[in-house]
Design a protein around this motif. Structure first.
Motif, mmCIF file in Angstrom:
data_model
loop_
_atom_site.group_PDB
_atom_site.id
_atom_site.type_symbol
_atom_site.label_atom_id
_atom_site.label_comp_id
_atom_site.label_asym_id
_atom_site.label_seq_id
_atom_site.Cartn_x
_atom_site.Cartn_y
_atom_site.Cartn_z
ATOM 1 N N GLU A 103 11.806 -2.131 -2.730
ATOM 2 C CA GLU A 103 13.220 -2.157 -2.341
ATOM 3 C C GLU A 103 13.618 -0.865 -1.620
ATOM 4 O O GLU A 103 14.328 -0.899 -0.605
ATOM 5 C CB GLU A 103 14.106 -2.357 -3.577
ATOM 6 N N GLU A 104 13.131 0.273 -2.137
ATOM 7 C CA GLU A 104 13.431 1.556 -1.492
ATOM 8 C C GLU A 104 12.802 1.637 -0.112
ATOM 9 O O GLU A 104 13.445 2.062 0.859
ATOM 10 C CB GLU A 104 12.924 2.707 -2.362
ATOM 11 N N LEU A 105 11.547 1.223 -0.030
ATOM 12 C CA LEU A 105 10.867 1.247 1.260
ATOM 13 C C LEU A 105 11.505 0.267 2.233
ATOM 14 O O LEU A 105 11.603 0.541 3.434
ATOM 15 C CB LEU A 105 9.384 0.922 1.066
ATOM 16 N N GLY A 106 11.952 -0.876 1.710
ATOM 17 C CA GLY A 106 12.636 -1.846 2.558
ATOM 18 C C GLY A 106 13.926 -1.294 3.133
ATOM 19 O O GLY A 106 14.240 -1.496 4.313
ATOM 20 N N GLN B 248 22.695 -2.126 4.715
ATOM 21 C CA GLN B 248 21.733 -1.023 4.712
ATOM 22 C C GLN B 248 20.550 -1.242 3.765
ATOM 23 O O GLN B 248 20.032 -0.310 3.160
ATOM 24 C CB GLN B 248 22.448 0.304 4.391
ATOM 25 N N ARG B 249 20.120 -2.472 3.676
ATOM 26 C CA ARG B 249 18.962 -2.844 2.866
ATOM 27 C C ARG B 249 18.527 -4.241 3.281
ATOM 28 O O ARG B 249 19.291 -4.971 3.922
ATOM 29 C CB ARG B 249 19.318 -2.845 1.374
ATOM 30 N N GLU C 163 14.561 1.862 3.665
ATOM 31 C CA GLU C 163 14.189 2.851 4.684
ATOM 32 C C GLU C 163 13.809 2.166 5.989
ATOM 33 O O GLU C 163 14.170 2.625 7.080
ATOM 34 C CB GLU C 163 13.030 3.703 4.173
ATOM 35 N N PHE C 164 13.075 1.066 5.880
ATOM 36 C CA PHE C 164 12.685 0.307 7.071
ATOM 37 C C PHE C 164 13.913 -0.210 7.813
ATOM 38 O O PHE C 164 13.997 -0.103 9.037
ATOM 39 C CB PHE C 164 11.787 -0.868 6.660
ATOM 40 N N VAL C 165 14.845 -0.759 7.060
ATOM 41 C CA VAL C 165 16.052 -1.304 7.682
ATOM 42 C C VAL C 165 16.818 -0.208 8.424
ATOM 43 O O VAL C 165 17.243 -0.398 9.566
ATOM 44 C CB VAL C 165 16.954 -1.977 6.623
ATOM 45 N N MET C 166 16.984 0.939 7.793
ATOM 46 C CA MET C 166 17.747 2.002 8.440
ATOM 47 C C MET C 166 17.014 2.594 9.637
ATOM 48 O O MET C 166 17.636 3.092 10.574
ATOM 49 C CB MET C 166 18.075 3.096 7.420
ATOM 50 N N ASP D 168 0.828 -1.213 0.000
ATOM 51 C CA ASP D 168 0.000 0.000 0.000
ATOM 52 C C ASP D 168 0.858 1.258 0.000
ATOM 53 O O ASP D 168 0.571 2.221 -0.727
ATOM 54 C CB ASP D 168 -0.927 0.008 1.217
ATOM 55 N N GLU D 169 1.905 1.265 0.806
ATOM 56 C CA GLU D 169 2.775 2.436 0.877
ATOM 57 C C GLU D 169 3.506 2.666 -0.441
ATOM 58 O O GLU D 169 3.702 3.814 -0.862
ATOM 59 C CB GLU D 169 3.781 2.273 2.013
ATOM 60 N N ALA D 170 3.880 1.571 -1.111
ATOM 61 C CA ALA D 170 4.545 1.706 -2.407
ATOM 62 C C ALA D 170 3.615 2.360 -3.421
ATOM 63 O O ALA D 170 4.029 3.222 -4.213
ATOM 64 C CB ALA D 170 4.991 0.334 -2.907
ATOM 65 N N GLU D 171 2.341 1.985 -3.368
ATOM 66 C CA GLU D 171 1.372 2.565 -4.301
ATOM 67 C C GLU D 171 1.132 4.044 -3.998
ATOM 68 O O GLU D 171 1.022 4.869 -4.907
ATOM 69 C CB GLU D 171 0.054 1.792 -4.207
ATOM 70 N N LYS D 172 1.093 4.384 -2.711
ATOM 71 C CA LYS D 172 0.840 5.772 -2.318
ATOM 72 C C LYS D 172 2.022 6.687 -2.635
ATOM 73 O O LYS D 172 1.844 7.813 -3.093
ATOM 74 C CB LYS D 172 0.543 5.839 -0.814
ATOM 75 N N THR D 173 3.224 6.202 -2.368
ATOM 76 C CA THR D 173 4.413 7.053 -2.485
ATOM 77 C C THR D 173 5.097 6.974 -3.848
ATOM 78 O O THR D 173 5.887 7.853 -4.199
ATOM 79 C CB THR D 173 5.450 6.682 -1.416
ATOM 80 N N GLY D 174 4.824 5.908 -4.590
ATOM 81 C CA GLY D 174 5.518 5.717 -5.856
ATOM 82 C C GLY D 174 6.912 5.138 -5.686
ATOM 83 O O GLY D 174 7.634 4.959 -6.664
ATOM 84 N N LYS D 175 7.267 4.845 -4.450
ATOM 85 C CA LYS D 175 8.571 4.245 -4.194
ATOM 86 C C LYS D 175 8.501 2.738 -4.423
ATOM 87 O O LYS D 175 7.447 2.125 -4.276
ATOM 88 C CB LYS D 175 9.024 4.516 -2.756
ATOM 89 N N SER D 176 9.625 2.149 -4.767
ATOM 90 C CA SER D 176 9.678 0.704 -4.936
ATOM 91 C C SER D 176 9.704 0.032 -3.568
ATOM 92 O O SER D 176 10.045 0.656 -2.547
ATOM 93 C CB SER D 176 10.920 0.308 -5.727
#
Length: 264
Positions: free
Chosen positions: A208-211, A225-226, A213-216, A198-206
């Motif tokens: 992998e990018e969101l993952g 760092q991923r 961010e979560f890890v950091m 859902d967050e990927a659809e809202k933000t347009g981020k992949s």
């Protein structure tokens, strides 16, 4: 390094998706016969079709069984009496505050995450010993060493797997059978991707990018760092199952991206 497991029969539990599916795929690539396991016939059939599309000549079968009970484990053992390689990947997880985690939840996690491995190892190790060769791998977690405050019940079950695998390695010492644990960290599994869909659809981020961010944000000690990919985790498991890993036993092998902050 060329890993050849032709003539070896491997059972990978909970392998209709995620890390288990990636492990099954990796083992098929080495020429091993693979048995997929899961609770749902439909998802197993889809997984089998997907793998056969890539490995058309592979020997691949499925057994539906819920390993959260003694009866489910017995049904799987009856359907598959002997294997050369056992990958204990079945497991459940989820956050819940310690003071709200009741006995039934603790028992459910223990039965699935720990006792499934106990029961299957007890069934398959004797024949491995007789044959002078075998591989047992427990898919634990970095949470086994880095106990999450919001999933203490899960962390305890994963720490127990480390004790179980180390003890079994000592029990079968000198037999040609190895027993190890592999400890993934944050991994781009099906569940992980679903969590961020859902967050990927809202933000347009992949994802992998969101993952990353979560890890950091939640695993800031990560060195890579991923999140890892399921294939990266599977690579370690396939190696541990190989002929080349014959001197590795009783180990807890981390594929956590360096999240656990120590040098051992």
């Amino acid at each position: 390094m060329h890993i050849d497991l032709q003539g070896k029969r491997a059972l990978v539990t909970a392998s209709s998706g995620g890390i288990g599916f990636a492990i099954a795929k990796g083992l098929l690539a080495t020429g091993a016969e693979v048995i997929l396991n899961g609770r749902n016939e439909s998802s197993l059939s889809k997984a089998k079709d997907s793998l056969l599309a890539e490995f058309s000549s592979a020997t691949l079968s499925t057994v539906a069984a819920d390993l959260g009970s003694a009866e489910g484990c017995a049904a799987l053992i009856k359907a598959v009496p002997k294997v050369d390689i056992l990958v204990n990947n079945a497991g459940i997880y989820g956050p819940e505050d310690f003071f709200e985690t009741d006995d039934d939840t603790w028992a459910r996690y223990w039965q699935t995450n720990v006792m499934s491995g106990v029961r299957l190892s007890r069934a398959y190790l004797p024949t491995m010993q007789e044959n002078g060769w075998g591989r047992v791998v427990f898919i634990s977690s970095e949470s086994a060493r880095n106990i999450p405050a919001d999933m203490i019940h899960y962390g305890v079950s994963k720490t127990a797997q480390l004790s179980l695998s180390r003890g079994l390695a000592k029990r079968v010492a000198g037999s040609g059978v190895t027993v190890n644990s592999v400890l993934p960290g944050p991994t781009l599994s099906d569940g992980f991707e679903a969590m961020f869909a859902d967050e990927a659809e809202k933000t347009g981020k992949s994802v992998e990018e969101l993952g990353a961010e979560f890890v950091m944000a939640h695993r800031a000690s990560s060195v890579i760092q991923r999140p890892a990919t399921t294939a990266e985790v599977a690579n370690m498991v396939v190696y541990v199952c190989s002929q080349q890993a014959s001197a590795t036993s009783g180990a807890a092998l981390r594929v956590d991206g360096g999240v656990v902050d120590d040098i051992v």
